[in-house]
Design an enzyme around this catalytic site. Structure first.
Site, mmCIF file in Angstrom:
data_model
loop_
_atom_site.group_PDB
_atom_site.id
_atom_site.type_symbol
_atom_site.label_atom_id
_atom_site.label_comp_id
_atom_site.label_asym_id
_atom_site.label_seq_id
_atom_site.Cartn_x
_atom_site.Cartn_y
_atom_site.Cartn_z
ATOM 1 N N ASP A 1 37.715 30.110 50.903
ATOM 2 C CA ASP A 1 37.840 30.567 49.525
ATOM 3 C C ASP A 1 39.243 30.244 49.017
ATOM 4 O O ASP A 1 40.219 30.826 49.492
ATOM 5 C CB ASP A 1 37.580 32.074 49.454
ATOM 6 N N ASP A 2 39.340 29.293 48.099
ATOM 7 C CA ASP A 2 40.619 28.938 47.456
ATOM 8 C C ASP A 2 41.549 28.115 48.353
ATOM 9 O O ASP A 2 42.775 28.183 48.206
ATOM 10 C CB ASP A 2 41.395 30.179 46.975
ATOM 11 N N CYS B 1 34.992 30.688 42.088
ATOM 12 C CA CYS B 1 34.023 31.011 43.145
ATOM 13 C C CYS B 1 32.545 30.925 42.764
ATOM 14 O O CYS B 1 31.792 30.132 43.330
ATOM 15 C CB CYS B 1 34.280 32.424 43.649
ATOM 16 N N ARG C 1 29.708 28.257 44.244
ATOM 17 C CA ARG C 1 28.779 28.671 45.293
ATOM 18 C C ARG C 1 27.320 28.511 44.864
ATOM 19 O O ARG C 1 26.436 28.233 45.689
ATOM 20 C CB ARG C 1 29.064 30.126 45.686
ATOM 21 N N LYS D 1 31.650 35.786 52.457
ATOM 22 C CA LYS D 1 31.612 36.098 51.027
ATOM 23 C C LYS D 1 30.439 35.388 50.346
ATOM 24 O O LYS D 1 30.312 34.170 50.434
ATOM 25 C CB LYS D 1 32.932 35.645 50.394
ATOM 26 N N HIS E 1 28.932 36.239 46.721
ATOM 27 C CA HIS E 1 29.342 36.104 45.314
ATOM 28 C C HIS E 1 28.328 35.419 44.401
ATOM 29 O O HIS E 1 28.691 34.687 43.474
ATOM 30 C CB HIS E 1 30.710 35.396 45.216
ATOM 31 N N SER F 1 34.600 38.856 45.865
ATOM 32 C CA SER F 1 36.012 38.582 46.146
ATOM 33 C C SER F 1 36.724 39.823 46.691
ATOM 34 O O SER F 1 36.424 40.952 46.288
ATOM 35 C CB SER F 1 36.723 38.101 44.883
ATOM 36 N N HIS G 1 41.718 33.498 49.866
ATOM 37 C CA HIS G 1 41.765 34.198 48.576
ATOM 38 C C HIS G 1 42.723 35.395 48.658
ATOM 39 O O HIS G 1 42.805 36.054 49.687
ATOM 40 C CB HIS G 1 40.344 34.672 48.232
ATOM 41 N N ASP H 1 35.718 26.356 48.425
ATOM 42 C CA ASP H 1 34.896 26.591 47.220
ATOM 43 C C ASP H 1 35.545 26.100 45.935
ATOM 44 O O ASP H 1 34.878 25.855 44.938
ATOM 45 C CB ASP H 1 34.535 28.078 47.077
ATOM 46 N N ASN H 2 36.897 26.009 45.955
ATOM 47 C CA ASN H 2 37.605 25.497 44.763
ATOM 48 C C ASN H 2 39.031 25.185 45.176
ATOM 49 O O ASN H 2 39.467 25.525 46.279
ATOM 50 C CB ASN H 2 37.572 26.496 43.594
ATOM 51 N N LYS I 1 43.284 25.804 41.071
ATOM 52 C CA LYS I 1 42.221 26.769 40.773
ATOM 53 C C LYS I 1 42.223 27.142 39.292
ATOM 54 O O LYS I 1 43.275 27.433 38.721
ATOM 55 C CB LYS I 1 42.424 28.027 41.614
HETATM 56 MG MG MG Z 1 37.382 30.684 45.276
#
Ligand code: MG
Length: 457
Positions: A37-38, A77, A81, A136, A138, A161, A224, A276-277, A294
């Site tokens: 995540d991130d 996110c 996803r 996660k 989401h 998150s 994240h 994811d990003n 991001k």
């Molecule tokens: Mg993310």
């Protein structure tokens, strides 16, 4: 003929057929999809990070293929996803915004990924894969939207998150839940233990799969914000608290690879490591040499690390510069697993098996890739060119020569601008743009009354 004898003769017949099939197509692999995540473009050693020590992930790249032009479909996110699960752009499945026009889902959201969508987990389950989601999610926190109702046999994790609980003083969110399947087992779990606990769950899942192939989806809570790492990693990274979480994820990846080796299935398992990003630079991530990160549609927002390892099939120590996307896993993994993708709907992802297997001359199947920010189409890439279409005057960049998007060359290439504008129009008609609806969007799903998973302090 007695039944046992009859079955034996069937088996004898089946063996040569099976062998013939094995020669022409790769065997069905186990699939491990590690999804950070991130994590930004420059946050791993094998992508150039000097601050984060990531030997286990770098080894994946050594033994597998590293993709330099791999994209997710949104710089945040939830929409990203949705694409991973459905093989479609977020607007295709109407997961580009929440019920109030915000970019991601919040606790107690009425909206979620439509159960009518056929997720990658459902596809693999239909092909007799055991499926687990650990981490996660989401894509909706109401019961009908949870992983266990979207193709996963089991779920363990924080469902959205990690800042959507009591991380901030004055938070109005309910306590952060930790779920096992559909049951809240803890409120505000100790986040410093989360990566470790996800890893233990993942290892247990791998160890119990003996008789059939499996799909392990491991979407980490980190890196994240807020950043928490367990004792051996807390305060250790040169990259600060962000780096601590990256290095613990590296440890986790090493443990999973070790487990695959101990179980004797490392060669039969396809491992994907990605994010994811793009990275939030204000929280310690780096997307160098990309611009942005991001939350925006510069390259740093949507272009992320992606490594794929599958010994004997995906070439080792190779770098692939072809344009690939997170949507492509859907048809590609379905193909490798012998699953049938639905024929009654548009799937935006493309089968990139030929790129994975490193076939000579294999090229990206994407004529265009679209960058959306919430509901707005902001840019389109085709080949080496990227056109930003949001400003009054178009901005054209050559990503091969100018990876940092510093030099707008629109005035020098009017025909290329025109071609990319036409491609942008295709997306506007098909997927929509702003308040304009696309002709081939499918609905998300809503509940009338949403209940948060937790209440109180
Ligand atoms: Mg993310």
């Amino acid at each position: 003929m007695p039944l046992t004898q009859w079955m034996t003769s069937l088996l004898l017949l089946a063996v040569p057929l099976g062998m013939a099939a094995a020669e022409s197509t790769p065997p069905r692999p186990n699939i491990v999809l590690i999804f950070c995540d991130d994590l930004g473009y420059n946050d791993l050693g094998c992508y150039g990070s000097k601050e984060h020590d990531t030997p286990n992930i770098d080894k994946l790249a050594d033994k597998g293929t590293r993709f330099t032009d791999f994209y997710v479909t949104a710089p945040v996110c939830t929409p990203s996803r949705a694409s991973l699960m459905t093989g479609c752009y977020p607007r295709r499945v109407s997961m580009h915004e929440d019920a109030n026009g915000r970019w991601v889902l919040f606790p107690g959201a009425r909206k979620g990924l439509n159960p009518d969508e056929v997720t990658i987990a459902e596809l693999l389950k239909q092909a007799d894969y055991a499926t687990a989601c650990i981490g996660k999610w989401h894509l909706g926190d109401q019961k009908r939207f949870l992983p266990t109702n979207q193709g996963f046999d089991r779920y363990f994790g924080i469902p959205y998150s990690n800042d959507m609980g009591h991380a901030r003083a004055n938070s109005n969110y309910p306590p952060l839940p930790l779920l096992r399947n559909e049951t809240v087992i803890e409120k505000e779990p100790d986040q410093s233990q989360i990566t470790r606990r996800y890893t233990e769950e993942a290892i247990q899942f791998i160890k119990t799969q003996r008789d059939r192939p499996f799909f392990l989806y491991l979407p980490h809570t980190f890196p994240h914000w807020p950043h928490h790492a367990s004792d051996p990693f807390d305060g250790k990274s040169e990259g600060g608290p962000f780096g601590d979480t990256v290095e613990e994820i590296d440890w986790s990846t090493g443990r999973i690879m070790q487990t695959l080796r101990e179980q004797g299935i490392a060669k039969e398992t396809l491992v994907i490591f990605t994010s994811d990003n793009g990275g939030p630079t204000h929280h310690g991530s780096s997307n160098h040499p990309l611009r942005g990160g991001k939350g925006n549609t510069w390259e740093g927002g949507l272009r992320v690390p992606c490594i794929i390892r599958w010994p004997g099939h995906v070439p080792a120590s190779r770098v692939c510069h072809e344009l690939t996307t997170s949507m492509d896993f859907y048809p590609t993994l379905a193909n490798l697993a012998g699953a049938r993708i639905p024929e009654d709907r548009i799937i935006d992802g493309k089968d990139i098996t030929h790129l994975l297997l490193g076939e000579p001359g294999a090229q990206s199947p994407h004529i265009a890739f679209y960058y959306y920010r919430v509901k707005a189409l902001e840019a389109v890439r085709s080949g080496e060119w990227k056109l930003r279409v949001k400003s009054d005057t178009p901005q054209l960049f050559n990503l091969r020569r100018d990876i940092g998007e510093q030099h707008n060359v629109a005035s020098r290439h009017p025909l290329i601008v025109k071609r990319l504008q036409a491609l942008a129009d295709v997306a506007r008609r098909d997927l929509g743009d702003g308040d304009r609806k696309g002709k081939s969007q499918r609905p998300a799903d809503y509940v009338n009354e949403a209940e948060p998973l937790t209440r109180g302090k």
